[in-house]
Structures are given as structure tokens and as C-alpha cells.
Design an enzyme around this catalytic site. Structure first.
Site, PDB file in Angstrom:
ATOM      1  CG  ASP A  21      -1.965  -1.054   1.197  1.00 20.00           C
ATOM      2  OD1 ASP A  21      -2.187  -1.617   0.116  1.00 20.00           O
ATOM      3  OD2 ASP A  21      -2.553  -1.347   2.261  1.00 20.00           O
TER       4      ASP A  21
HETATM    5  P1  NAP Z   1       0.808  -4.035   3.102  1.00 16.75           P
HETATM    6  O1  NAP Z   1       0.228  -3.025   2.197  1.00 16.75           O
HETATM    7  O2  NAP Z   1      -0.069  -4.669   4.092  1.00 16.75           O
HETATM    8  O3  NAP Z   1       1.475  -5.154   2.156  1.00 16.75           O
HETATM    9  C1  NAP Z   1       2.226  -6.193   2.673  1.00 16.75           C
HETATM   10  C2  NAP Z   1       2.623  -7.090   1.541  1.00 16.75           C
HETATM   11  O4  NAP Z   1       3.584  -8.003   2.059  1.00 16.75           O
HETATM   12  C3  NAP Z   1       1.491  -7.928   0.966  1.00 16.75           C
HETATM   13  O5  NAP Z   1       1.099  -7.445  -0.282  1.00 16.75           O
HETATM   14  C4  NAP Z   1       2.058  -9.359   0.904  1.00 16.75           C
HETATM   15  O6  NAP Z   1       1.984  -9.840  -0.451  1.00 16.75           O
HETATM   16  C5  NAP Z   1       3.514  -9.199   1.333  1.00 16.75           C
HETATM   17  N1  NAP Z   1       3.970 -10.265   2.216  1.00 16.75           N
HETATM   18  C6  NAP Z   1       3.304 -10.837   3.255  1.00 16.75           C
HETATM   19  N2  NAP Z   1       4.058 -11.791   3.823  1.00 16.75           N
HETATM   20  C7  NAP Z   1       5.224 -11.818   3.145  1.00 16.75           C
HETATM   21  C8  NAP Z   1       6.403 -12.579   3.265  1.00 16.75           C
HETATM   22  N3  NAP Z   1       6.553 -13.543   4.200  1.00 16.75           N
HETATM   23  N4  NAP Z   1       7.424 -12.339   2.400  1.00 16.75           N
HETATM   24  C9  NAP Z   1       7.299 -11.393   1.442  1.00 16.75           C
HETATM   25  N5  NAP Z   1       6.208 -10.644   1.287  1.00 16.75           N
HETATM   26  C10 NAP Z   1       5.172 -10.846   2.126  1.00 16.75           C
HETATM   27  O7  NAP Z   1       2.046  -3.449   3.915  1.00 16.75           O
HETATM   28  P2  NAP Z   1       2.678  -1.988   3.931  1.00 16.75           P
HETATM   29  O8  NAP Z   1       3.081  -1.588   2.551  1.00 16.75           O
HETATM   30  O9  NAP Z   1       3.698  -2.033   5.029  1.00 16.75           O
HETATM   31  O10 NAP Z   1       1.498  -1.039   4.330  1.00 16.75           O
HETATM   32  C11 NAP Z   1       0.949  -1.012   5.632  1.00 16.75           C
HETATM   33  C12 NAP Z   1      -0.558  -0.945   5.568  1.00 16.75           C
HETATM   34  O11 NAP Z   1      -1.066  -1.114   6.894  1.00 16.75           O
HETATM   35  C13 NAP Z   1      -1.077   0.384   5.047  1.00 16.75           C
HETATM   36  O12 NAP Z   1      -2.259   0.190   4.320  1.00 16.75           O
HETATM   37  C14 NAP Z   1      -1.385   1.128   6.332  1.00 16.75           C
HETATM   38  O13 NAP Z   1      -2.363   2.131   6.171  1.00 16.75           O
HETATM   39  C15 NAP Z   1      -1.906  -0.007   7.190  1.00 16.75           C
HETATM   40  N6  NAP Z   1      -1.856   0.368   8.611  1.00 16.75           N
HETATM   41  C16 NAP Z   1      -0.690   0.548   9.228  1.00 16.75           C
HETATM   42  C17 NAP Z   1      -0.656   0.993  10.523  1.00 16.75           C
HETATM   43  C18 NAP Z   1       0.613   1.295  11.226  1.00 16.75           C
HETATM   44  O14 NAP Z   1       0.545   1.871  12.296  1.00 16.75           O
HETATM   45  N7  NAP Z   1       1.757   0.928  10.691  1.00 16.75           N
HETATM   46  C19 NAP Z   1      -1.836   1.209  11.213  1.00 16.75           C
HETATM   47  C20 NAP Z   1      -3.032   0.968  10.545  1.00 16.75           C
HETATM   48  C21 NAP Z   1      -3.025   0.547   9.252  1.00 16.75           C
HETATM   49  P3  NAP Z   1       2.001 -11.432  -0.745  1.00 16.75           P
HETATM   50  O15 NAP Z   1       0.850 -11.986   0.002  1.00 16.75           O
HETATM   51  O16 NAP Z   1       1.885 -11.538  -2.210  1.00 16.75           O
HETATM   52  O17 NAP Z   1       3.311 -11.933  -0.229  1.00 16.75           O
END
Ligand code: NAP
Length: 477
Positions: free
Chosen positions: A400
Site C-alpha cells: 500500500d
Molecule cells: P501491506 O500493504 O499490508 O502489504 C504487505 C505485503 O507483504 C502484501 O502485499 C504481501 O503480499 C507481502 N507479504 C506478506 N508476507 C510476506 C512474506 N513472508 N514475504 C514477502 N512478502 C510478504 O504493507 P505496507 O506496505 O507495510 O502497508 C501497511 C498498511 O497497513 C497500510 O495500508 C497502512 O495504512 C496499514 N496500517 C498501518 C498501521 C501502522 O501503524 N503501521 C496502522 C493501521 C493501518 P504477498 O501476500 O503476495 O506476499
């Protein structure tokens, strides 16, 4: 008026010192290098507060306190040691629920005692101020108990992480909040009105469930820090109700801290508070969203070829995300970092404020792997400037936070969220296991862009292969 004894003086001094340690702890936690010290300072504050409380002359027997301490330590210590970093948000929700149960129970018992701090007064003798403090205590406390258990259930996938909605839900919730505040008003006007007190208590328990139901699992970390803030307010109200200064101060710090954190998280996601609480984000995306880009297949690259490009790159920007945390790939990432550096390349990390599942998630795991804080670019604009001249951007388990739709597609749920622009680098390598979406559940057109190459697999395994291939390059020369 009761006399102020030397025992009281020691208690108040320990409370004052505890409060100073809490404030110092919070201050240290704002600097990553001092974060560990901050936790120790906060723990010292808590120890002083507990010691001060143990000296209270009203304690008749220590037996139950000791039993509670032992049982709490036996259950809490292994839980805290064993819980993986990625499960920390639900663990925090779980422990908030217990803090809130304590505050609510104190509120109920105090009301029964007439708000006298346990000295056996009568409800009729309770002042309006005490009634207000006890009312707010059970309102925030009970709401936090059920709300935190709901948040835990959603994040642990014991219940669906999708928003559970029904028609007129917001109106129902607003009406319930209205009735709760009317009950609070009636209680303050007449502290002896036990019906108002128990209606308030019951409604608060119900509100915790009904307010968290329509919020998607993705927004749970924001909800948890908001509940954290409520638990703080409940503790502060408890402090007023039983005349305990350290509870007032610690509760206020927690209340303000939780609220500021929720605001910061919503800002980093470019979502308003109202949108999070009432917006049912995380509902199944529109059908079109999922098939977007499906016509174009992402291109792949082999670890051998990727290793060559990395070995000869002069500037590499790594964008870690949730997947890196799941795979626990931070140590092997540092190995890759060191190899590229040895070859003359500069390595930086673009750390998004909402990468992972809780604030500071990636900062913590990277510092655990010994990566220097100086290598982290924590400002989105700064990182985007560095990406402009980078040879390779390596996306490790992030999705994301690198989705171009956040800037380009007004219909995307991510639209408006500040994101990294890895596609401005000469080449983009994306490490992920397959076609899984991120937290928001939407497709990412970055993966089909011209200069994007996929390295499919678990982050730890793929990074391990890259390390192996770069080492093999050295041996070949
Ligand atoms: P993300 O958008 O959740 O994407 C994570 C990606 O990691 C997935 O597409 C997945 O694809 C891949 N993945 C999962 N396990 C894996 C593994 N073992 N090896 C390699 N790849 C793996 O993560 P992000 O880019 O860090 O974004 C964070 C999201 O969380 C945002 O939407 C944010 O708004 C939300 N959020 C964060 C917080 C905070 O405080 N940090 C709070 C609320 C919401 P595959 O399944 O294809 O592997």
C-alpha cells in the site's frame, strides 16, 4: 481533617517521582536511540507507583495483592516474551482490556462505597464531582473493555476483520452515545441515582462492541490507540474518584498520548478520524478495483540478475513493509545492505509512517537488526527525493505504501495517502510471495509498470538468495 503522616509524605513523594519517570520515559521514547532507556524509565516509574501504593495505610491484608502479582507475572511474562512483533497490536489491545477491567471494577466498587476511597461512605453523601469522576470512569473503562476485546478478536481473526455494518448503524450508535451522556448527566445531578449509574455502565459495555463492529481490521491499530486514550481517561477519572495523584497524572499522559498517536496515524493514512470511526474502511473493494491491471502480467527477474544489478548500483533504496516483519527478514536484509556497501553502493531505507501494522514497526525491527538509524529516511518527501536518483529501489513486503493509485486514482480507497515513488528509480525490484494485496485489499499497478521486476518468494528466502548470489559474484572474480 485527617493528619498528614510521614507515611503519606513517602507515598506522595514516590508518586511524584513516578510521574517524573513516566514523563522522562515518554520523552526518551521519541528518540529511537533512547527508546530502550525510555521503557526502563517508564518501568521504574511504575515500580515506584506500585511501592507507594503498597504503603497505603488502608491496606488490611497483602495476601490477595501478592496472589494477584504472582498470577499476573506468571501469565503476563511468558505472553509478552513469546508474542511475535507482528502480533503486537492485538497483544496491546488484550492488555488494554485488562487495564480497563481494573478501572471499571474500581469504579463500580467505589460507587457502592459512596466514592469515599474505600472508607465505607454512602452514595447519598457523594458529591457531584465524585459522581462525575465515577461516571466517566465506568463509561470510558467499560467501553474500552469490550472495544479492546473486539479489536483483539478482529486482529487475531477470531472474528472477521471486515467491517460488520447494517443500515442506520451510525444513527443507532449516535443515539446510544446520546443516551449514555444523558445517564451521566442524571448521575451527576443526583449521585444517589443508581439506575443512571448502572444504565451508563451497561451502555458503555455495549458501545464498545457496537462502535468497533463497523471498523475494518485495517483500521484497528488506530482504534487501539484511541481505546488506549480512553483507558487513560478512565484511569485519570479513577484518580479523581479515589484521590490518587499518580493515577490522575499517568492517566492524563496515556489519554493524551493515545489521542495524539491516533491523530498521527490517521494523518499518515490521509484519513479523517470520522472516516475511520464511521467510514467502514476495509469493506470488500469494488469489483473493478481487484481486476485492475490484471490484463498486464508483472515481469519477473531471477535472483542472479538482480544480484548483478545490486552489486553494481551506486545508490539503493530499500522500502520495507509488513511482509518484511512477517518474514523476519531484517537480519538478512542487513547482510545484503553490507554487501552492497562493500561494493561501493550507498544504501538507504525509506520508512513510511504507517508501514507494517503499528507505528514505528519497521524502525523497531531494523534497529533490532543493528541497522544504523542514520540510514533511515523517515520523511516521505525526503525519501522520494533520494528515489529520484536511485539506481535500484527494493520493495520488501510492502504494498500500500508504494501504490501509485494513492496519487493517481481518485476512486482508490488509498487516494490522498502520502506514498513513496519507487518507480522514479532506474529499476524497481519487488519482493513478495505472490499476488496478495496489502492491508487495504486493493490492487497495486506498480507491479506492472515498465521498470518493475518481481522477485517472488518469502522475503527472508529471496534476500538470502540475493546475498548468496552477490557473494558468488565476488568468488567468480
Ligand atoms: P501491506 O500493504 O499490508 O502489504 C504487505 C505485503 O507483504 C502484501 O502485499 C504481501 O503480499 C507481502 N507479504 C506478506 N508476507 C510476506 C512474506 N513472508 N514475504 C514477502 N512478502 C510478504 O504493507 P505496507 O506496505 O507495510 O502497508 C501497511 C498498511 O497497513 C497500510 O495500508 C497502512 O495504512 C496499514 N496500517 C498501518 C498501521 C501502522 O501503524 N503501521 C496502522 C493501521 C493501518 P504477498 O501476500 O503476495 O506476499
Amino acid at each position: 481533617m485527617s493528619e498528614f503522616t510521614s507515611r503519606d509524605l513517602i507515598i506522595q513523594a514516590s508518586y511524584l517521582l513516578a510521574s517524573v519517570f513516566f514523563i522522562l520515559g515518554l520523552r526518551s521514547l521519541t528518540r529511537p536511540n533512547d527508546a530502550r532507556l525510555g521503557m526502563q524509565q517508564a518501568a521504574m516509574g511504575m515500580l515506584l507507583a506500585v511501592i507507594g501504593t503498597m504503603l497505603n495505610a488502608h491496606i488490611l491484608t497483602y495476601q490477595w495483592i501478592l496472589i494477584g502479582l504472582v498470577v499476573g507475572a506468571i501469565v503476563g511474562y511468558p505472553m509478552a516474551m513469546k508474542v511475535p512483533m507482528t502480533a503486537m497490536p492485538q497483544f496491546i489491545a488484550f492488555s488494554h482490556a485488562f487495564g480497563a477491567i481494573a478501572a471499571t471494577l474500581v469504579g463500580v466498587v467505589e460507587y457502592g462505597h459512596g466514592g469515599s476511597g474505600g472508607e465505607g461512605g454512602t452514595v447519598t453523601a457523594m458529591s457531584h464531582g465524585q459522581a462525575a469522576a465515577l461516571g466517566l470512569e465506568v463509561l470510558f473503562g467499560a467501553l474500552t473493555v469490550t472495544g479492546s476485546f473486539m479489536a483483539f478478536g478482529k486482529l487475531q481473526e477470531l472474528i472477521t476483520g471486515r467491517p460488520i455494518t447494517f443500515k442506520g448503524q451510525n444513527a443507532v450508535n449516535l443515539t446510544l452515545i446520546g443516551v449514555a451522556f444523558v445517564s451521566l448527566g442524571l448521575l451527576i445531578a443526583n449521585p444517589a441515582n443508581a439506575t443512571a449509574f448502572y444504565v451508563l455502565l451497561g451502555l458503555a459495555f455495549f458501545l464498545g462492541i457496537s462502535m468497533v463492529l463497523p471498523i475494518g481490521g485495517g483500521d484497528m491499530p488506530v482504534v487501539i490507540s484511541l481505546l488506549n486514550s480512553y483507558a487513560g481517561l478512565a484511569a485519570s477519572a479513577t484518580g479523581f474518584a479515589i484521590g490518587n495523584n499518580v493515577l490522575i497524572i499517568a492517566g492524563a499522559l496515556e489519554g493524551a498520548g493515545g489521542f495524539i498517536l491516533s491523530l498521527m496515524m490517521s494523518k499518515a493514512m490521509n484519513r479523517s478520524f470520522g472516516n475511520i470511526i464511521f467510514g467502514a474502511f476495509g469493506a470488500a473493494p469494488a469489483a473493478g478495483a481487484l481486476i485492475k491491471g490484471a490484463a498486464k502480467e508483472p515481469k519477473t527477474i531471477s535472483p542472479e540478475d538482480a544480484a548483478v544489478q545490486l552489486a553494481y548500483a551506486s545508490s539503493v533504496v530499500i522500502v520495507p513493509g509488513y511482509g518484511m516483519a512477517v518474514a523476519q527478514a531484517q537480519h538478512v536484509c542487513r547482510e545484503l545492505h553490507e554487501l552492497v556497501q562493500k561494493k561501493g553502493g550507498e544504501v538507504k531505507y525509506a520508512i513510511h509512517p504507517v508501514a507494517g501494522r503499528m507505528p514505528g514497526h519497521l524502525n523497531v525491527i531494523l534497529s533490532e537488526a543493528g541497522i544504523d538509524y542514520g540510514a533511515l529516511l523517515t520523511d516521505v518527501d525526503d525519501a522520494n527525493r533520494v528515489l529520484l536518483t536511485a539506481d535500484v529501489a527494493v520493495i520488501i513486503g510492502a504494498n500500500d505504501i508504494v501504490n501509485p493509485d494513492a496519487e493517481e486514482d481518485k476512486s482508490s480507497p488509498l487516494y490522498g495517502m502520502p506514498i513513496f515513488r519507487p518507480w522514479t528509480a532506474k529499476a524497481v525490484f519487488v519482493i513478495k510471495r505472490g499476488k496478495g494485496t496489502g492491508f487495504s485489499g486493493v490492487e497495486n499497478p506498480l507491479f506492472t509498470r515498465d521498470n518493475t521486476l518481481m522477485l517472488y518468494g518469502d522475503a527472508k528466502g529471496v534476500l538470502g538468495s540475493l546475498v548468496k548470489e552477490i557473494k558468488a559474484l565476488d568468488e567468480g572474480h
